[in-house]
Write a protein that holds these residues in place. Structure first.
Motif, PDB file in Angstrom:
ATOM      1  N   SER A 159      -7.049 -27.444  27.563  1.00 14.86           N
ATOM      2  CA  SER A 159      -7.942 -27.446  26.406  1.00 14.86           C
ATOM      3  C   SER A 159      -7.528 -26.377  25.413  1.00 14.86           C
ATOM      4  O   SER A 159      -7.494 -26.608  24.197  1.00 14.86           O
ATOM      5  N   ALA A 160      -7.181 -25.186  25.935  1.00 16.22           N
ATOM      6  CA  ALA A 160      -6.760 -24.099  25.045  1.00 16.22           C
ATOM      7  C   ALA A 160      -5.437 -24.449  24.360  1.00 16.22           C
ATOM      8  O   ALA A 160      -5.274 -24.256  23.146  1.00 16.22           O
ATOM      9  N   ALA A 161      -4.482 -25.007  25.133  1.00 15.91           N
ATOM     10  CA  ALA A 161      -3.171 -25.319  24.568  1.00 15.91           C
ATOM     11  C   ALA A 161      -3.259 -26.439  23.532  1.00 15.91           C
ATOM     12  O   ALA A 161      -2.694 -26.338  22.437  1.00 15.91           O
ATOM     13  N   PHE A 162      -3.994 -27.522  23.868  1.00 16.34           N
ATOM     14  CA  PHE A 162      -4.138 -28.618  22.918  1.00 16.34           C
ATOM     15  C   PHE A 162      -4.932 -28.177  21.689  1.00 16.34           C
ATOM     16  O   PHE A 162      -4.667 -28.640  20.570  1.00 16.34           O
ATOM     17  N   GLY A 163      -5.893 -27.301  21.881  1.00 20.16           N
ATOM     18  CA  GLY A 163      -6.637 -26.774  20.740  1.00 20.16           C
ATOM     19  C   GLY A 163      -5.750 -25.998  19.793  1.00 20.16           C
ATOM     20  O   GLY A 163      -5.843 -26.134  18.569  1.00 20.16           O
ATOM     21  N   GLN A 164      -4.865 -25.164  20.350  1.00 19.36           N
ATOM     22  CA  GLN A 164      -3.926 -24.405  19.514  1.00 19.36           C
ATOM     23  C   GLN A 164      -2.954 -25.330  18.791  1.00 19.36           C
ATOM     24  O   GLN A 164      -2.660 -25.132  17.606  1.00 19.36           O
ATOM     25  N   LEU A 165      -2.465 -26.344  19.510  1.00 18.61           N
ATOM     26  CA  LEU A 165      -1.562 -27.300  18.868  1.00 18.61           C
ATOM     27  C   LEU A 165      -2.256 -28.044  17.732  1.00 18.61           C
ATOM     28  O   LEU A 165      -1.684 -28.251  16.656  1.00 18.61           O
ATOM     29  N   ARG A 166      -3.503 -28.455  18.002  1.00 15.73           N
ATOM     30  CA  ARG A 166      -4.259 -29.191  16.986  1.00 15.73           C
ATOM     31  C   ARG A 166      -4.482 -28.329  15.748  1.00 15.73           C
ATOM     32  O   ARG A 166      -4.315 -28.786  14.613  1.00 15.73           O
ATOM     33  N   GLU A 167      -4.847 -27.064  15.956  1.00 11.54           N
ATOM     34  CA  GLU A 167      -5.083 -26.157  14.825  1.00 11.54           C
ATOM     35  C   GLU A 167      -3.799 -25.911  14.043  1.00 11.54           C
ATOM     36  O   GLU A 167      -3.792 -25.919  12.814  1.00 11.54           O
ATOM     37  N   ALA A 168      -2.691 -25.699  14.778  1.00 10.21           N
ATOM     38  CA  ALA A 168      -1.409 -25.469  14.098  1.00 10.21           C
ATOM     39  C   ALA A 168      -0.992 -26.696  13.295  1.00 10.21           C
ATOM     40  O   ALA A 168      -0.494 -26.593  12.171  1.00 10.21           O
ATOM     41  N   TRP A 169      -1.197 -27.890  13.866  1.00  8.68           N
ATOM     42  CA  TRP A 169      -0.847 -29.134  13.179  1.00  8.68           C
ATOM     43  C   TRP A 169      -1.663 -29.317  11.906  1.00  8.68           C
ATOM     44  O   TRP A 169      -1.124 -29.692  10.858  1.00  8.68           O
ATOM     45  N   LEU A 170      -2.971 -29.042  11.994  1.00  9.13           N
ATOM     46  CA  LEU A 170      -3.833 -29.168  10.819  1.00  9.13           C
ATOM     47  C   LEU A 170      -3.420 -28.187   9.731  1.00  9.13           C
ATOM     48  O   LEU A 170      -3.428 -28.517   8.544  1.00  9.13           O
ATOM     49  N   GLN A 171      -3.052 -26.976  10.132  1.00  6.43           N
ATOM     50  CA  GLN A 171      -2.615 -25.984   9.149  1.00  6.43           C
ATOM     51  C   GLN A 171      -1.330 -26.423   8.466  1.00  6.43           C
ATOM     52  O   GLN A 171      -1.159 -26.263   7.254  1.00  6.43           O
ATOM     53  N   LEU A 172      -0.401 -26.973   9.267  1.00 11.85           N
ATOM     54  CA  LEU A 172       0.864 -27.444   8.685  1.00 11.85           C
ATOM     55  C   LEU A 172       0.628 -28.602   7.725  1.00 11.85           C
ATOM     56  O   LEU A 172       1.230 -28.666   6.651  1.00 11.85           O
ATOM     57  N   ARG A 173      -0.252 -29.525   8.111  1.00 19.97           N
ATOM     58  CA  ARG A 173      -0.548 -30.654   7.231  1.00 19.97           C
ATOM     59  C   ARG A 173      -1.220 -30.183   5.949  1.00 19.97           C
ATOM     60  O   ARG A 173      -0.935 -30.692   4.862  1.00 19.97           O
ATOM     61  N   HIS A 174      -2.119 -29.211   6.065  1.00 21.44           N
ATOM     62  CA  HIS A 174      -2.791 -28.682   4.872  1.00 21.44           C
ATOM     63  C   HIS A 174      -1.782 -27.987   3.963  1.00 21.44           C
ATOM     64  O   HIS A 174      -1.819 -28.147   2.739  1.00 21.44           O
ATOM     65  N   ALA A 175      -0.879 -27.210   4.583  1.00 18.13           N
ATOM     66  CA  ALA A 175       0.126 -26.503   3.779  1.00 18.13           C
ATOM     67  C   ALA A 175       1.020 -27.491   3.045  1.00 18.13           C
ATOM     68  O   ALA A 175       1.363 -27.305   1.873  1.00 18.13           O
ATOM     69  N   ARG A 176       1.378 -28.583   3.718  1.00 20.71           N
ATOM     70  CA  ARG A 176       2.217 -29.593   3.071  1.00 20.71           C
ATOM     71  C   ARG A 176       1.481 -30.289   1.947  1.00 20.71           C
ATOM     72  O   ARG A 176       2.037 -30.563   0.882  1.00 20.71           O
ATOM     73  N   ALA A 177       0.199 -30.578   2.183  1.00 24.67           N
ATOM     74  CA  ALA A 177      -0.584 -31.296   1.172  1.00 24.67           C
ATOM     75  C   ALA A 177      -0.797 -30.467  -0.081  1.00 24.67           C
ATOM     76  O   ALA A 177      -0.934 -31.010  -1.175  1.00 24.67           O
ATOM     77  N   THR A 178      -0.850 -29.139   0.061  1.00 21.55           N
ATOM     78  CA  THR A 178      -1.107 -28.277  -1.091  1.00 21.55           C
ATOM     79  C   THR A 178       0.180 -27.727  -1.704  1.00 21.55           C
ATOM     80  O   THR A 178       0.134 -27.113  -2.762  1.00 21.55           O
ATOM     81  N   ALA A 179       1.325 -27.913  -1.031  1.00 20.11           N
ATOM     82  CA  ALA A 179       2.591 -27.425  -1.576  1.00 20.11           C
ATOM     83  C   ALA A 179       3.016 -28.291  -2.756  1.00 20.11           C
ATOM     84  O   ALA A 179       2.581 -29.428  -2.912  1.00 20.11           O
ATOM     85  N   ALA A 180       3.885 -27.745  -3.584  1.00 18.00           N
ATOM     86  CA  ALA A 180       4.392 -28.501  -4.727  1.00 18.00           C
ATOM     87  C   ALA A 180       5.256 -29.661  -4.242  1.00 18.00           C
ATOM     88  O   ALA A 180       6.009 -29.546  -3.272  1.00 18.00           O
ATOM     89  N   PHE A 181       5.121 -30.792  -4.912  1.00 20.24           N
ATOM     90  CA  PHE A 181       5.945 -31.974  -4.647  1.00 20.24           C
ATOM     91  C   PHE A 181       7.065 -31.972  -5.684  1.00 20.24           C
ATOM     92  O   PHE A 181       6.807 -32.054  -6.889  1.00 20.24           O
TER      93      PHE A 181
END
Length: 297
Positions: free
Chosen positions: A75-97
């Motif tokens: 649960s802890a490991a999947f939670g960390q992966l999920r949080e890291a994935w969401l952060q990466l997706r957010h960073a990509r969505a807000t980065a310049a295209f």
């Protein structure tokens, strides 16, 4: 630590879902697999550990002591992966295209529409890069490129075809004989000096063939290095140019240029291309917007 020191990620996912839901069947539904698949994955973990992770409890299952320990870690490991994935997706969505295109397309078509694009796609932060006839290697420096080219496309590209290319002769009302030419058929251009660019030597011959005129009858005169300069020369009354319809649509609407013989479709296409296949939603949204803009032109 090597991969052999770790259990299968699929097995851990199956175990975590069964442990969280207290049911192999519910875990199978969540993971869109069969009950047997979840059972086999859990059994593989138990065999690797040499002890059970679950015990039967009524119509469901309950965790053993070691099963509870593994669930907490998963649960802890999947939670960390999920949080890291969401952060990466957010960073990509807000980065310049980063969008690459030729200087002529940028100056004559993209820039005049930037304000409308920002209004209609407010979540897209667009950076523009000039690329003249990019090849696959150059596309690595941009998220996508807006091209006007003929298929087939290089292998490995992700391609959104936007519209067929349509080209036609344009001239300024200031061009000597403009009034006379407007009343004549397209064959009258065989007696006129025609402006052209070294980057598109096939444009005039393609148009001539579409009009059932022999390409060799055309008199190509002044050559200019880029399409942008070609159209400015035409607007200055220096000759008749050949142009893609979207790049002169605004000039035609204002009367700065005339297109007495209309436009003809060629084998080329407007396309938004990327050197890599991506699930970036911004690429599809931008392709849809460009497709609408080109259709209106």
């Amino acid at each position: 630590m090597s991969d052999r020191d770790l259990p299968s990620l699929n097995a851990l996912r199956a175990f975590e879902a069964a442990a969280r839901l207290g049911s192999m069947s519910l875990a199978a539904q969540e993971l869109h697999v069969t009950h047997g698949a979840v059972s086999r994955q859990v059994r593989a973990l138990e065999e690797a550990l040499g002890q059970p992770l679950f015990v039967r409890q009524g119509r469901g299952v309950a965790l053993t002591v070691i099963g509870q320990q593994l669930r907490e870690q998963c649960s802890a490991a999947f939670g960390q992966l999920r949080e890291a994935w969401l952060q990466l997706r957010h960073a990509r969505a807000t980065a310049a295209f980063v969008l690459g295109c030729s200087g002529s397309v940028l100056a004559r078509w993209v820039i005049p529409r930037l304000e409308r694009l920002r209004h209609e796609l407010p979540a897209l932060t667009l950076h523009l890069a000039v690329q003249e006839e990019p090849v696959a290697g150059q596309l690595a420096d941009v998220d996508a490129a807006l091209l006007l080219a003929a298929p087939p496309w290089p292998a490995g590209w992700q391609v959104h075809e936007l519209a067929p290319e349509r080209i036609g002769p344009v001239l300024s009302p200031r061009y000597p004989g403009a009034e006379r030419l407007r009343e004549l058929p397209a064959s009258a251009l065989c007696d006129e000096p025609l402006l052209h660019t070294a980057s598109r030597p096939q444009a005039w011959p393609e148009w001539a063939r579409a009009m059932d005129l022999p390409p060799e009858s055309l008199q190509q005169a002044q050559a200019l290095p880029h399409l942008y300069f070609l159209l400015e020369a035409a607007a200055a009354g220096l000759g008749v140019a050949i142009a893609p319809q979207p790049l002169v649509a605004d000039d035609l609407a204002s009367g700065r240029l005339l297109a007495p013989w209309g436009f003809r479709e060629t084998s080329a296409r407007w396309a938004l291309v990327s050197a890599r296949h991506t699930e970036d939603a911004r690429l599809a949204a931008l392709a849809d917007w460009l497709r609408r803009e080109l259709a209106e032109a």
